[in-house]
Design a protein around this motif. Structure first.
Motif, PDB file in Angstrom:
ATOM      1  N   ASP A  48       0.808  -1.223   0.000  1.00 21.33           N
ATOM      2  CA  ASP A  48       0.000   0.000   0.000  1.00 21.33           C
ATOM      3  C   ASP A  48       0.842   1.275   0.000  1.00 21.33           C
ATOM      4  OD1 ASP A  48      -2.401  -1.400  -0.066  1.00 21.33           O
ATOM      5  OD2 ASP A  48      -2.534  -1.519   2.111  1.00 21.33           O
ATOM      6  N   SER A  49       2.134   1.170  -0.238  1.00 21.75           N
ATOM      7  CA  SER A  49       3.017   2.339  -0.229  1.00 21.75           C
ATOM      8  C   SER A  49       2.637   3.323  -1.340  1.00 21.75           C
ATOM      9  CB  SER A  49       4.473   1.903  -0.428  1.00 21.75           C
ATOM     10  OG  SER A  49       4.662   1.503  -1.776  1.00 21.75           O
ATOM     11  N   PRO A  50       3.016   4.596  -1.195  1.00 20.49           N
ATOM     12  CA  PRO A  50       2.720   5.583  -2.240  1.00 20.49           C
ATOM     13  C   PRO A  50       3.223   5.169  -3.625  1.00 20.49           C
ATOM     14  CG  PRO A  50       3.360   6.718  -0.241  1.00 20.49           C
ATOM     15  CD  PRO A  50       3.577   5.242   0.005  1.00 20.49           C
ATOM     16  N   GLN A  51       4.405   4.564  -3.709  1.00 21.32           N
ATOM     17  CA  GLN A  51       4.910   4.113  -5.013  1.00 21.32           C
ATOM     18  C   GLN A  51       3.992   3.045  -5.613  1.00 21.32           C
ATOM     19  OE1 GLN A  51       6.918   6.816  -5.679  1.00 21.32           O
ATOM     20  NE2 GLN A  51       7.628   5.283  -7.131  1.00 21.32           N
ATOM     21  N   ASN A  52       3.515   2.158  -4.764  1.00 24.23           N
ATOM     22  CA  ASN A  52       2.606   1.120  -5.243  1.00 24.23           C
ATOM     23  C   ASN A  52       1.211   1.675  -5.529  1.00 24.23           C
ATOM     24  OD1 ASN A  52       4.394  -1.082  -5.381  1.00 24.23           O
ATOM     25  ND2 ASN A  52       4.273  -1.363  -3.177  1.00 24.23           N
ATOM     26  N   MET A  53       0.837   2.756  -4.845  1.00 23.60           N
ATOM     27  CA  MET A  53      -0.436   3.426  -5.147  1.00 23.60           C
ATOM     28  C   MET A  53      -0.414   3.955  -6.584  1.00 23.60           C
ATOM     29  SD  MET A  53      -1.076   5.541  -1.612  1.00 23.60           S
ATOM     30  CE  MET A  53      -2.390   6.557  -2.289  1.00 23.60           C
ATOM     31  N   LYS A  54       0.703   4.528  -6.999  1.00 21.87           N
ATOM     32  CA  LYS A  54       0.838   5.034  -8.379  1.00 21.87           C
ATOM     33  C   LYS A  54       0.629   3.897  -9.381  1.00 21.87           C
ATOM     34  CE  LYS A  54       4.413   8.481  -7.525  1.00 21.87           C
ATOM     35  NZ  LYS A  54       5.731   8.947  -7.990  1.00 21.87           N
ATOM     36  N   LYS A  55       1.263   2.771  -9.116  1.00 18.38           N
ATOM     37  CA  LYS A  55       1.158   1.609 -10.013  1.00 18.38           C
ATOM     38  C   LYS A  55      -0.280   1.078 -10.055  1.00 18.38           C
ATOM     39  CE  LYS A  55       5.893   0.133  -9.031  1.00 18.38           C
ATOM     40  NZ  LYS A  55       6.692  -0.831  -8.273  1.00 18.38           N
ATOM     41  N   PHE A  56      -0.902   0.990  -8.878  1.00 26.26           N
ATOM     42  CA  PHE A  56      -2.272   0.469  -8.777  1.00 26.26           C
ATOM     43  C   PHE A  56      -3.245   1.384  -9.526  1.00 26.26           C
ATOM     44  CE2 PHE A  56      -6.267  -0.472  -6.455  1.00 26.26           C
ATOM     45  CZ  PHE A  56      -6.268  -1.851  -6.519  1.00 26.26           C
ATOM     46  N   ALA A  57      -3.082   2.697  -9.340  1.00 25.88           N
ATOM     47  CA  ALA A  57      -3.955   3.668 -10.011  1.00 25.88           C
ATOM     48  C   ALA A  57      -3.798   3.580 -11.529  1.00 25.88           C
ATOM     49  CB  ALA A  57      -3.653   5.078  -9.519  1.00 25.88           C
ATOM     50  N   LYS A  58      -2.576   3.428 -11.981  1.00 27.34           N
ATOM     51  CA  LYS A  58      -2.320   3.324 -13.425  1.00 27.34           C
ATOM     52  C   LYS A  58      -2.878   2.010 -13.976  1.00 27.34           C
ATOM     53  CE  LYS A  58       1.222   3.738 -16.916  1.00 27.34           C
ATOM     54  NZ  LYS A  58       2.587   4.033 -17.258  1.00 27.34           N
ATOM     55  N   LEU A  59      -2.640   0.919 -13.257  1.00 26.91           N
ATOM     56  CA  LEU A  59      -3.128  -0.393 -13.674  1.00 26.91           C
ATOM     57  C   LEU A  59      -4.643  -0.400 -13.887  1.00 26.91           C
ATOM     58  CD1 LEU A  59      -2.660  -3.515 -14.068  1.00 26.91           C
ATOM     59  CD2 LEU A  59      -3.048  -3.716 -11.602  1.00 26.91           C
ATOM     60  N   HIS A  60      -5.364   0.286 -12.992  1.00 26.13           N
ATOM     61  CA  HIS A  60      -6.829   0.275 -13.042  1.00 26.13           C
ATOM     62  C   HIS A  60      -7.411   1.514 -13.705  1.00 26.13           C
ATOM     63  CE1 HIS A  60      -6.992  -3.458 -10.866  1.00 26.13           C
ATOM     64  NE2 HIS A  60      -6.141  -2.971  -9.991  1.00 26.13           N
ATOM     65  N   ASP A  61      -6.538   2.376 -14.229  1.00 19.48           N
ATOM     66  CA  ASP A  61      -6.973   3.550 -14.989  1.00 19.48           C
ATOM     67  C   ASP A  61      -7.847   4.489 -14.151  1.00 19.48           C
ATOM     68  OD1 ASP A  61      -6.890   5.078 -17.286  1.00 19.48           O
ATOM     69  OD2 ASP A  61      -8.655   4.128 -18.171  1.00 19.48           O
ATOM     70  N   PHE A  62      -7.421   4.753 -12.923  1.00 11.90           N
ATOM     71  CA  PHE A  62      -8.152   5.689 -12.063  1.00 11.90           C
ATOM     72  C   PHE A  62      -8.018   7.100 -12.625  1.00 11.90           C
ATOM     73  CE2 PHE A  62      -7.465   3.054  -7.898  1.00 11.90           C
ATOM     74  CZ  PHE A  62      -8.400   2.122  -8.327  1.00 11.90           C
ATOM     75  N   ALA A  63      -9.135   7.790 -12.797  1.00 15.15           N
ATOM     76  CA  ALA A  63      -9.138   9.168 -13.272  1.00 15.15           C
ATOM     77  C   ALA A  63      -9.179  10.151 -12.101  1.00 15.15           C
ATOM     78  CB  ALA A  63     -10.341   9.398 -14.191  1.00 15.15           C
ATOM     79  N   PHE A  64      -9.397   9.658 -10.910  1.00 12.12           N
ATOM     80  CA  PHE A  64      -9.518  10.492  -9.713  1.00 12.12           C
ATOM     81  C   PHE A  64      -8.194  10.530  -8.955  1.00 12.12           C
ATOM     82  CE2 PHE A  64     -11.268   6.216  -8.971  1.00 12.12           C
ATOM     83  CZ  PHE A  64     -10.374   5.741  -8.027  1.00 12.12           C
TER      84      PHE A  64
END
Length: 182
Positions: A85-101
């Protein structure tokens, strides 16, 4: 540990906050409480419940944002305890799932505690006045087949945008407990 969210406390006023995303950009509740309301989603990367709904969440929130409803996601887990759940992994997770928010880091967990967030995902739908009108689940599919789902969160936020009030009947979201620091 599997938890359910509490019943919606209609009219509860959203406390303001200032949080940063993983790129160090700041966001506040005040600046994001739009004319059609605001959805705040407490999520994380490692929770199987969030992973299961992430694609549907991304799609539903894109529709809401296109219709003028603002969306913020907050990660309140102790990421020193759960590295995924680290910030670096948050970036990857958001990109993987195409979060627009924006996906924000609740570094000291104060926002999660102030809001009474209990699990991931935990959804808070606010009216333009900053009053809580929805505290329910994303949809009725849960961890199952979503091909014929009812998008309860999407429908609730559309109702809030139109009338300022959420649906009277709401079903709790369920997911993994937030990982609080000792």
């Amino acid at each position: 540990m599997l938890l359910d969210t509490p019943i919606c406390d209609f009219g509860w006023k959203a406390p303001d906050f200032m949080l940063k995303d993983a790129n160090d950009k700041s966001y506040s509740l005040h600046d994001n409480l739009g004319e059609k309301g605001l959805l705040i989603a407490f999520i994380c990367n490692h929770c199987p419940y969030v992973q299961q709904v992430a694609k549907r969440l991304a799609e539903d929130t894109k529709q809401l944002m296109d219709e003028g409803v603002n969306v913020l996601a907050i990660m309140s887990n102790d990421y020193e305890y759960v590295e995924e759940d680290s910030p670096q992994n948050m970036k990857k997770f958001a990109k993987l799932h195409d979060f627009a928010f924006p996906y924000l880091v609740d570094e000291n967990q104060s926002v999660g505690k102030e809001y009474g967030a209990v699990c991931t995902p935990d959804f808070f739908g606010f009216s333009a006045k900053g009053e809580l009108q929805y505290r329910g689940r994303l949809d009725d599919a849960g961890m199952g087949d979503a091909s014929s789902r009812t998008p309860e969160l999407l429908n609730a936020m559309r109702l809030i945008a139109k009338t300022g009030n959420g649906p009277k009947e709401q079903y709790p979201s369920m997911g993994c407990s937030i990982k609080w620091r000792e």
